[in-house]
Motif scaffolding. Structure first.
Motif, PDB file in Angstrom:
ATOM      1  N   ASN A 296       5.505  26.962   7.140  1.00 50.70           N
ATOM      2  CA  ASN A 296       4.265  26.192   7.283  1.00 50.70           C
ATOM      3  C   ASN A 296       4.097  25.698   8.711  1.00 50.70           C
ATOM      4  OD1 ASN A 296       3.708  26.559   4.621  1.00 50.70           O
ATOM      5  ND2 ASN A 296       4.441  24.537   3.971  1.00 50.70           N
TER       6      ASN A 296
ATOM      7  N   CYS B 216       1.161  15.304   7.374  1.00 47.71           N
ATOM      8  CA  CYS B 216       2.485  15.273   6.758  1.00 47.71           C
ATOM      9  C   CYS B 216       2.410  15.853   5.357  1.00 47.71           C
ATOM     10  CB  CYS B 216       3.008  13.840   6.726  1.00 47.71           C
ATOM     11  SG  CYS B 216       4.693  13.749   6.146  1.00 47.71           S
ATOM     12  N   ASP B 217       3.392  16.687   5.063  1.00 51.93           N
ATOM     13  CA  ASP B 217       3.505  17.264   3.730  1.00 51.93           C
ATOM     14  C   ASP B 217       3.977  16.165   2.770  1.00 51.93           C
ATOM     15  OD1 ASP B 217       3.614  19.199   1.758  1.00 51.93           O
ATOM     16  OD2 ASP B 217       5.764  19.552   2.132  1.00 51.93           O
TER      17      ASP B 217
ATOM     18  N   TYR C 120       2.764  17.558  13.200  1.00 49.08           N
ATOM     19  CA  TYR C 120       2.781  18.109  11.842  1.00 49.08           C
ATOM     20  C   TYR C 120       4.208  18.000  11.286  1.00 49.08           C
ATOM     21  CZ  TYR C 120       2.102  21.456   7.996  1.00 49.08           C
ATOM     22  OH  TYR C 120       2.055  22.054   6.765  1.00 49.08           O
TER      23      TYR C 120
ATOM     24  N   ASP D 227       6.670  18.857   8.102  1.00 51.00           N
ATOM     25  CA  ASP D 227       6.806  19.650   6.868  1.00 51.00           C
ATOM     26  C   ASP D 227       8.226  20.192   6.811  1.00 51.00           C
ATOM     27  OD1 ASP D 227       6.534  21.444   4.696  1.00 51.00           O
ATOM     28  OD2 ASP D 227       4.407  21.743   5.195  1.00 51.00           O
TER      29      ASP D 227
ATOM     30  N   LYS E 145      -3.043  22.007  -0.395  1.00 45.23           N
ATOM     31  CA  LYS E 145      -2.362  23.242  -0.028  1.00 45.23           C
ATOM     32  C   LYS E 145      -2.822  24.364  -0.945  1.00 45.23           C
ATOM     33  CE  LYS E 145       2.158  22.293   1.988  1.00 45.23           C
ATOM     34  NZ  LYS E 145       3.576  22.116   1.635  1.00 45.23           N
TER      35      LYS E 145
ATOM     36  N   MET F 110       8.772  16.356   0.311  1.00 44.76           N
ATOM     37  CA  MET F 110       9.885  16.644   1.218  1.00 44.76           C
ATOM     38  C   MET F 110      11.150  16.051   0.620  1.00 44.76           C
ATOM     39  SD  MET F 110       8.306  16.318   5.043  1.00 44.76           S
ATOM     40  CE  MET F 110       7.843  14.624   4.825  1.00 44.76           C
TER      41      MET F 110
END
Lengths: 135, 363
Positions: free
Chosen positions: B18, B56-57, B11, B13, B108, B60
Motif C-alpha cells: 500500500n 493512516c490505515d 501515509y 500503513d 479501501k 494495524m
C-alpha cells in the motif's frame, strides 16, 4: 499647639503638583513639620536606608505613588522590603494612585510593609486616616 | 507560505504494498513520507512539523489508526487527519469521528480521486486553520495592548485631573498670593500635560487607523513650520535651534506621519535639556538623496541611560521624572515610521545628549 515631633513624612511622587499638595496638607495647621519630598523613588530609597528616624518612638509615614518612571511604587517596595527589620518598623507605607485597579490590589498584598492602598487625590481626610491607622 | 513548495503528506500503513503504491501515485505532486508503523510516523511528525496531511490505515498490529490519531491530536494538532479503512461499519466510523477527530474517512481500496480530493480539501482546511491561528495571535496581542492601554489611559487622564482637584482644595486654605501663583503655574502644567496626552492619543489613532495620504513634501516648508512652533520655547528656555535642509529632488510621503515624527522628536529634544547648561542646543538636519530622506534630530541634553535605550520606543515607557512625559511620543514615532517603511537609530550618552537618525524611503 506644638508640632508633633514624633511623626514625620516622606512623599514620593513624580508629579510635582501632587508633592506640593501633599506637603501643604501635611504642614497645614502646624501639627507636623518634618516633610521630605522625592520626585524620584531611587533617591527616596537611598535616603530611607541611611536616614532612619533617630529613635523608636518616632515614626515616618511614607506616602508612595504607584506609577512613576524609572522606579515605580512596586519596584520601590521590592527594595524597601530588603531593609533590616528595625529600619522598616520605623516606617509606615501608604500607597496612593489616581487609578487603582484589581492587579494593583493583588500586588499590594505581596508587600507586608504596605499599610493601605488609597485613591488620589490626597486630602486632609486621607491624612487623618493614615495617622489613625498607626494606632 | 511558499506557493511552489510541495504539500507534505504522511501515509501510515503496515502493508508495504500500500505504501509503495501510494508513493508511486502521488510523489510527483506531493512530498510523501511513508511510515510502516505509528512509531515511525511519530518520528516523521517530530522532524517535519510542516506535514499537513496524515493518512493512516485503521487496521494495524500495535495500534489502530483511530488510536494513533487520538494520540497525536494533542501533541501534533495541526496536521489534518484522514483515516483509511476497509471496514466501514457505522461503529468504526463513529469512533473515527468522535475519538480520532478525523477530517475524512476513505474506504479501501482507495482511488486516486479520493486521495487527491482529500488532500485538496484537507489542505484548504489546514490553511484556514493556520490563518485563524495567526489571527488569534495578533488578536491576543491587540487585546493585551488594549488592556495596558486602558489602564495607562485612565491613569494618565485621571492623574492631572486629580492633581487639579487637590490643588483647588488646598487653595481654599492658602492666603499668601505668591503661593497661590506658584500653585497656578503647576496647575497650568497639569492642564498642559493632559492636553498633550490627549493629542498623543489622537496621533496614535491617526497612525493606526488612518490611511496614509501620500503627497509631495517640501521639507523647507516643514522645517519653517517647526521653526515657528519652537520660536517661543527656544527663546524662553534659551535653547539654540539650528536647522539645515538639503532638498533638490521631489519627495513623496505622508505629511501627517512626518509631522508626528518631527513634533515628537523635537519636543523631546527641547524638553530634556540640562537645566544649568548655558549652551542648550537642538539641531534638525534633513537631506534628500537617492529617494531617501535622512532626518537627524540631535540635542546636548540629559541623554538616555544605556539600560533604557532598548525601552524608549515602548508604549508608556518613561525614562526620567525630570520632566513630565506621557510615554507615548516615541511609540508614535516608531509606529509612524513602520507605516512609512522608515528606520530609526538612536545614539545617546548620558549627560551629553541624544541623536536620532531617521531614514525614510520615497513613496
Amino acid at each position: 499647639m506644638m508640632p508633633d515631633q514624633t511623626l514625620r513624612f516622606i512623599v514620593i511622587d513624580d508629579n510635582k503638583l501632587d508633592c506640593f499638595i501633599a506637603d501643604k496638607i501635611i504642614r497645614y495647621g502646624g501639627m507636623f513639620e518634618h516633610v521630605t519630598v522625592f520626585t524620584e523613588a531611587t533617591a527616596a530609597i537611598a535616603f530611607i536606608g541611611t536616614n532612619a528616624p533617630p529613635d523608636s518612638i518616632t515614626k515616618t509615614i511614607i506616602i508612595l505613588d504607584i506609577q512613576m518612571p524609572i522606579m515605580n511604587g512596586f519596584a520601590f517596595m521590592e527594595e524597601f522590603e530588603k531593609l533590616p527589620e528595625d529600619i522598616r518598623l520605623q516606617y509606615a507605607v501608604f500607597m496612593i494612585s489616581s487609578s487603582v485597579n484589581e492587579s494593583d490590589r493583588d500586588r499590594v498584598t505581596e508587600y507586608p510593609s504596605i499599610r493601605l492602598l488609597m485613591n488620589k487625590p490626597f486630602n486632609k481626610e486621607m491624612l487623618s486616616k493614615m495617622i489613625s491607622h498607626l494606632g | 507560505m511558499e506557493e511552489k513548495e510541495k504539500i507534505k503528506v504522511l501515509y501510515v500503513d503496515d502493508e508495504r504494498n500500500n505504501l509503495v503504491g501510494f508513493k508511486a501515485s502521488f510523489r510527483l505532486e506531493y512530498t510523501i513520507f511513508l511510515a510502516n508503523d505509528t512509531i515511525e510516523a511519530l518520528a516523521y511528525l517530530e522532524k517535519n512539523p510542516d506535514i499537513r496531511i496524515v493518512f493512516c490505515d485503521q487496521r494495524m498490529p500495535v495500534k489502530t489508526g483511530v488510536q494513533f490519531f487520538e494520540e497525536i491530536r494533542s501533541s501534533f494538532p495541526n496536521p489534518i487527519r484522514i483515516l483509511i479503512t476497509g471496514y466501514s461499519d457505522i461503529e468504526s466510523v463513529i469512533e473515527a469521528i468522535n475519538v480520532g477527530n478525523v477530517f475524512r474517512y476513505i474506504k479501501k481500496p482507495w482511488s486516486s480521486e479520493d486521495i487527491l480530493s482529500a488532500i485538496n480539501e484537507g489542505n484548504k482546511f489546514y490553511i484556514a486553520n493556520s490563518l485563524i491561528a495567526i489571527k488569534n495571535e495578533s488578536l491576543q496581542k491587540a487585546y493585551n495592548e488594549l488592556d495596558k492601554f486602558a489602564y495607562s489611559v485612565t491613569h494618565d487622564m485621571r492623574g492631572p485631573l486629580v492633581s487639579l482637584l487637590g490643588a483647588i482644595d488646598i487653595a481654599q486654605d492658602i492666603d499668601d498670593i505668591s503661593s497661590i501663583r506658584e500653585l497656578l503655574t503647576m496647575m497650568k502644567d497639569s492642564v498642559n500635560n493632559l492636553d498633550e496626552f490627549i493629542q498623543n492619543i489622537h496621533d496614535y489613532y491617526n497612525i493606526n487607523r488612518g490611511q496614509l495620504q501620500i503627497t509631495e513634501i517640501d521639507f523647507n516648508d516643514i522645517v519653517q513650520e517647526q521653526i515657528n512652533t519652537y520660536k517661543l520655547t527656544s527663546k524662553m528656555s534659551h535653547v539654540k535651534f539650528n536647522t539645515h535642509v538639503n532638498q533638490n529632488t521631489p519627495f513623496r510621503s505622508d505629511p501627517m506621519s512626518m509631522k508626528i515624527i518631527l513634533n515628537n522628536l523635537l519636543s523631546n529634544a527641547f524638553k530634556y535639556q540640562k537645566r544649568n547648561n548655558p549652551d542648550k542646543l537642538v539641531e534638525l538636519s534633513i537631506d534628500i538623496e537617492n529617494g531617501l530622506a535622512t532626518i537627524t534630530v540631535s540635542d546636548n541634553g540629559i541623554g538616555i541611560a544605556e539600560k533604557h535605550i532598548g525601552d524608549i520606543f515602548n508604549m508608556f515607557f518613561r525614562g526620567t521624572s525630570q520632566e513630565s512625559g506621557s510615554g507615548f511620543g516615541l511609540y508614535n514615532v516608531k509606529d509612524a515610521l513602520l507605516k512609512l517603511n522608515g528606520e530609526i537609530k538612536v545614539h545617546s550618552v548620558l549627560d551629553e545628549g541624544t541623536t536620532f537618525k531617521i531614514v525614510i524611503p520615497n513613496k
